[in-house]
Design a protein around this motif. Structure first.
Motif, PDB file in Angstrom:
ATOM      1  N   HIS A  21       0.797  -1.240   0.034  1.00  0.00           N
ATOM      2  CA  HIS A  21      -0.061  -0.023  -0.164  1.00  0.00           C
ATOM      3  C   HIS A  21       0.766   1.308  -0.067  1.00  0.00           C
ATOM      4  O   HIS A  21       0.657   1.910  -0.796  1.00  0.00           O
ATOM      5  CB  HIS A  21      -0.988  -0.001   1.228  1.00  0.00           C
ATOM      6  N   GLU A  22       1.804   1.334   0.900  1.00  0.00           N
ATOM      7  CA  GLU A  22       2.739   2.461   1.140  1.00  0.00           C
ATOM      8  C   GLU A  22       3.547   2.776  -0.297  1.00  0.00           C
ATOM      9  O   GLU A  22       3.777   3.911  -0.762  1.00  0.00           O
ATOM     10  CB  GLU A  22       3.650   2.317   2.251  1.00  0.00           C
ATOM     11  N   GLU A  23       4.222   1.777  -0.770  1.00  0.00           N
ATOM     12  CA  GLU A  23       5.108   1.852  -2.080  1.00  0.00           C
ATOM     13  C   GLU A  23       4.344   1.980  -3.229  1.00  0.00           C
ATOM     14  O   GLU A  23       5.023   2.558  -4.086  1.00  0.00           O
ATOM     15  CB  GLU A  23       6.137   0.613  -2.226  1.00  0.00           C
ATOM     16  N   VAL A  24       3.414   1.099  -3.511  1.00  0.00           N
ATOM     17  CA  VAL A  24       2.540   0.969  -4.909  1.00  0.00           C
ATOM     18  C   VAL A  24       1.373   2.006  -4.859  1.00  0.00           C
ATOM     19  O   VAL A  24       1.303   2.730  -5.818  1.00  0.00           O
ATOM     20  CB  VAL A  24       2.381  -0.336  -5.129  1.00  0.00           C
ATOM     21  N   VAL A  25       0.299   1.831  -3.849  1.00  0.00           N
ATOM     22  CA  VAL A  25      -0.860   2.665  -3.935  1.00  0.00           C
ATOM     23  C   VAL A  25      -0.548   3.943  -3.639  1.00  0.00           C
ATOM     24  O   VAL A  25      -1.120   4.722  -4.294  1.00  0.00           O
ATOM     25  CB  VAL A  25      -1.813   1.817  -3.067  1.00  0.00           C
ATOM     26  N   ALA A  32       4.294   0.779 -11.690  1.00  0.00           N
ATOM     27  CA  ALA A  32       4.547  -0.526 -12.229  1.00  0.00           C
ATOM     28  C   ALA A  32       6.059  -0.908 -11.770  1.00  0.00           C
ATOM     29  O   ALA A  32       6.135  -2.243 -11.099  1.00  0.00           O
ATOM     30  CB  ALA A  32       4.722  -0.517 -13.871  1.00  0.00           C
ATOM     31  N   PRO A  33       7.024  -0.167 -11.609  1.00  0.00           N
ATOM     32  CA  PRO A  33       8.399  -0.828 -11.064  1.00  0.00           C
ATOM     33  C   PRO A  33       8.028  -1.100  -9.561  1.00  0.00           C
ATOM     34  O   PRO A  33       8.594  -2.042  -9.284  1.00  0.00           O
ATOM     35  CB  PRO A  33       9.126   0.412 -11.283  1.00  0.00           C
ATOM     36  N   ALA A  34       7.305  -0.413  -8.881  1.00  0.00           N
ATOM     37  CA  ALA A  34       7.277  -0.829  -7.320  1.00  0.00           C
ATOM     38  C   ALA A  34       6.258  -2.126  -7.328  1.00  0.00           C
ATOM     39  O   ALA A  34       6.631  -3.010  -6.590  1.00  0.00           O
ATOM     40  CB  ALA A  34       6.464   0.350  -6.565  1.00  0.00           C
ATOM     41  N   MET A  35       5.494  -2.157  -8.344  1.00  0.00           N
ATOM     42  CA  MET A  35       4.615  -3.382  -8.138  1.00  0.00           C
ATOM     43  C   MET A  35       5.235  -4.427  -8.544  1.00  0.00           C
ATOM     44  O   MET A  35       5.209  -5.658  -7.884  1.00  0.00           O
ATOM     45  CB  MET A  35       3.528  -3.224  -9.325  1.00  0.00           C
ATOM     46  N   ALA A  36       6.431  -4.519  -9.157  1.00  0.00           N
ATOM     47  CA  ALA A  36       7.269  -5.686  -9.633  1.00  0.00           C
ATOM     48  C   ALA A  36       7.963  -6.217  -8.214  1.00  0.00           C
ATOM     49  O   ALA A  36       8.419  -7.333  -8.388  1.00  0.00           O
ATOM     50  CB  ALA A  36       8.365  -5.207 -10.649  1.00  0.00           C
ATOM     51  N   ARG A  37       8.190  -5.368  -7.172  1.00  0.00           N
ATOM     52  CA  ARG A  37       8.704  -5.918  -6.183  1.00  0.00           C
ATOM     53  C   ARG A  37       7.787  -6.683  -5.316  1.00  0.00           C
ATOM     54  O   ARG A  37       8.455  -7.294  -4.221  1.00  0.00           O
ATOM     55  CB  ARG A  37       9.126  -4.435  -5.331  1.00  0.00           C
ATOM     56  N   PHE A  38       6.552  -6.612  -5.591  1.00  0.00           N
ATOM     57  CA  PHE A  38       5.599  -7.225  -4.769  1.00  0.00           C
ATOM     58  C   PHE A  38       4.855  -8.715  -5.351  1.00  0.00           C
ATOM     59  O   PHE A  38       4.393  -9.686  -4.600  1.00  0.00           O
ATOM     60  CB  PHE A  38       4.441  -6.433  -4.329  1.00  0.00           C
ATOM     61  N   TYR A  39       4.860  -8.481  -6.731  1.00  0.00           N
ATOM     62  CA  TYR A  39       4.061  -9.376  -7.583  1.00  0.00           C
ATOM     63  C   TYR A  39       4.998 -10.008  -8.539  1.00  0.00           C
ATOM     64  O   TYR A  39       5.703  -9.323  -9.287  1.00  0.00           O
ATOM     65  CB  TYR A  39       3.111  -8.718  -8.409  1.00  0.00           C
ATOM     66  N   THR A  40       5.099 -11.335  -8.776  1.00  0.00           N
ATOM     67  CA  THR A  40       5.600 -12.060 -10.150  1.00  0.00           C
ATOM     68  C   THR A  40       4.881 -11.643 -11.521  1.00  0.00           C
ATOM     69  O   THR A  40       3.950 -10.950 -11.301  1.00  0.00           O
ATOM     70  CB  THR A  40       5.266 -13.316  -9.944  1.00  0.00           C
ATOM     71  N   PRO A  41       5.673 -11.473 -12.501  1.00  0.00           N
ATOM     72  CA  PRO A  41       5.201 -10.939 -13.731  1.00  0.00           C
ATOM     73  C   PRO A  41       4.037 -11.642 -14.319  1.00  0.00           C
ATOM     74  O   PRO A  41       3.106 -11.174 -14.904  1.00  0.00           O
ATOM     75  CB  PRO A  41       6.298 -11.114 -14.655  1.00  0.00           C
ATOM     76  N   LYS A  56      -4.078  -6.062 -15.880  1.00  0.00           N
ATOM     77  CA  LYS A  56      -5.322  -5.424 -15.205  1.00  0.00           C
ATOM     78  C   LYS A  56      -5.240  -4.954 -13.570  1.00  0.00           C
ATOM     79  O   LYS A  56      -5.886  -4.019 -13.253  1.00  0.00           O
ATOM     80  CB  LYS A  56      -6.279  -6.484 -15.187  1.00  0.00           C
ATOM     81  N   LEU A  57      -4.322  -5.647 -12.862  1.00  0.00           N
ATOM     82  CA  LEU A  57      -3.911  -5.198 -11.641  1.00  0.00           C
ATOM     83  C   LEU A  57      -3.187  -3.607 -11.711  1.00  0.00           C
ATOM     84  O   LEU A  57      -3.702  -2.797 -11.103  1.00  0.00           O
ATOM     85  CB  LEU A  57      -2.939  -6.076 -11.064  1.00  0.00           C
ATOM     86  N   LEU A  58      -2.477  -3.502 -12.603  1.00  0.00           N
ATOM     87  CA  LEU A  58      -1.989  -2.220 -12.759  1.00  0.00           C
ATOM     88  C   LEU A  58      -2.820  -1.367 -13.065  1.00  0.00           C
ATOM     89  O   LEU A  58      -3.012   0.024 -12.773  1.00  0.00           O
ATOM     90  CB  LEU A  58      -1.070  -2.275 -13.956  1.00  0.00           C
ATOM     91  N   ALA A  59      -3.703  -1.411 -13.939  1.00  0.00           N
ATOM     92  CA  ALA A  59      -4.893  -0.547 -14.482  1.00  0.00           C
ATOM     93  C   ALA A  59      -5.946  -0.559 -13.197  1.00  0.00           C
ATOM     94  O   ALA A  59      -6.533   0.780 -13.100  1.00  0.00           O
ATOM     95  CB  ALA A  59      -5.640  -1.293 -15.648  1.00  0.00           C
ATOM     96  N   HIS A  60      -6.178  -1.130 -12.410  1.00  0.00           N
ATOM     97  CA  HIS A  60      -7.058  -1.002 -11.258  1.00  0.00           C
ATOM     98  C   HIS A  60      -6.353  -0.172 -10.268  1.00  0.00           C
ATOM     99  O   HIS A  60      -7.077   0.514  -9.532  1.00  0.00           O
ATOM    100  CB  HIS A  60      -6.971  -2.639 -10.569  1.00  0.00           C
ATOM    101  N   ILE A  61      -4.974  -0.207 -10.090  1.00  0.00           N
ATOM    102  CA  ILE A  61      -4.367   0.469  -8.888  1.00  0.00           C
ATOM    103  C   ILE A  61      -4.345   2.063  -9.424  1.00  0.00           C
ATOM    104  O   ILE A  61      -4.678   3.030  -8.509  1.00  0.00           O
ATOM    105  CB  ILE A  61      -2.954   0.250  -8.867  1.00  0.00           C
ATOM    106  N   ARG A  62      -4.511   2.389 -10.741  1.00  0.00           N
ATOM    107  CA  ARG A  62      -4.487   3.766 -10.967  1.00  0.00           C
ATOM    108  C   ARG A  62      -5.928   4.546 -10.598  1.00  0.00           C
ATOM    109  O   ARG A  62      -5.701   5.679  -9.911  1.00  0.00           O
ATOM    110  CB  ARG A  62      -4.289   3.921 -12.375  1.00  0.00           C
ATOM    111  N   PRO A  63      -7.000   3.968 -10.647  1.00  0.00           N
ATOM    112  CA  PRO A  63      -8.061   4.861 -10.025  1.00  0.00           C
ATOM    113  C   PRO A  63      -8.375   4.724  -8.627  1.00  0.00           C
ATOM    114  O   PRO A  63      -8.642   5.663  -7.892  1.00  0.00           O
ATOM    115  CB  PRO A  63      -9.436   3.960 -10.415  1.00  0.00           C
TER     116      PRO A  63
END
Length: 137
Positions: A21-25, A32-41, A56-63
């Motif tokens: 939450h702190e690093e990505v959201v 995207a780069p921060a998400m790569a530290r938490f999720y596998t590709p 789809k997860l990346l698209a979900h994070i933006r809104p």
């Protein structure tokens, strides 16, 4: 983040979700780069029957980022969690503040983590805490 073997499953899930939450959201950078530290590709998350992969997860994070209150007061209350190797079953409540209201969501989910600690699979169900309960009868 501590490896699963060095903490309780409850603490591991709480730490994972809080750091994500702190690093990505909450971050003001490209997620995207921060998400790569938490999720596998090849991440696959299924929540309430909806399948989300990386894009789809990346698209979900933006809104989600746009709708959070300035101080969203996010916290992850892990009620119980059980671990078996790299898999965790957890029951938790997510609390956050959106721009217009506070939300609390119950989550029941199964997580599978890669050896490096990143989330590889998740399958779960959610419901708003204030949703009316159904009584048997």
């Amino acid at each position: 983040m501590q490896p699963l073997a060095q903490s309780t499953p409850e603490q591991f899930v709480a730490d994972f979700l809080t750091a994500f939450h702190e690093e990505v959201v909450r971050g003001d950078h490209d997620p995207a780069p921060a998400m790569a530290r938490f999720y596998t590709p090849d991440i696959v998350m299924i929540s309430d029957g909806v399948r989300l992969g990386w894009d789809k997860l990346l698209a979900h994070i933006r809104p989600v980022r746009k709708n959070l209150a300035e101080d969203d007061e996010a916290r992850f209350e892990v009620h119980e969690a059980l671990a078996d190797g790299n898999r965790i079953a957890a029951r938790l409540t997510i609390h956050a503040a959106l721009r217009k209201r506070r939300v609390s969501t119950e989550v029941l989910t199964f997580y599978t983590f890669a050896p490096d600690g990143r989330l590889h699979r998740s399958h779960g169900f959610t419901r708003p805490v204030d949703a009316p309960s159904r009584e048997a009868g």
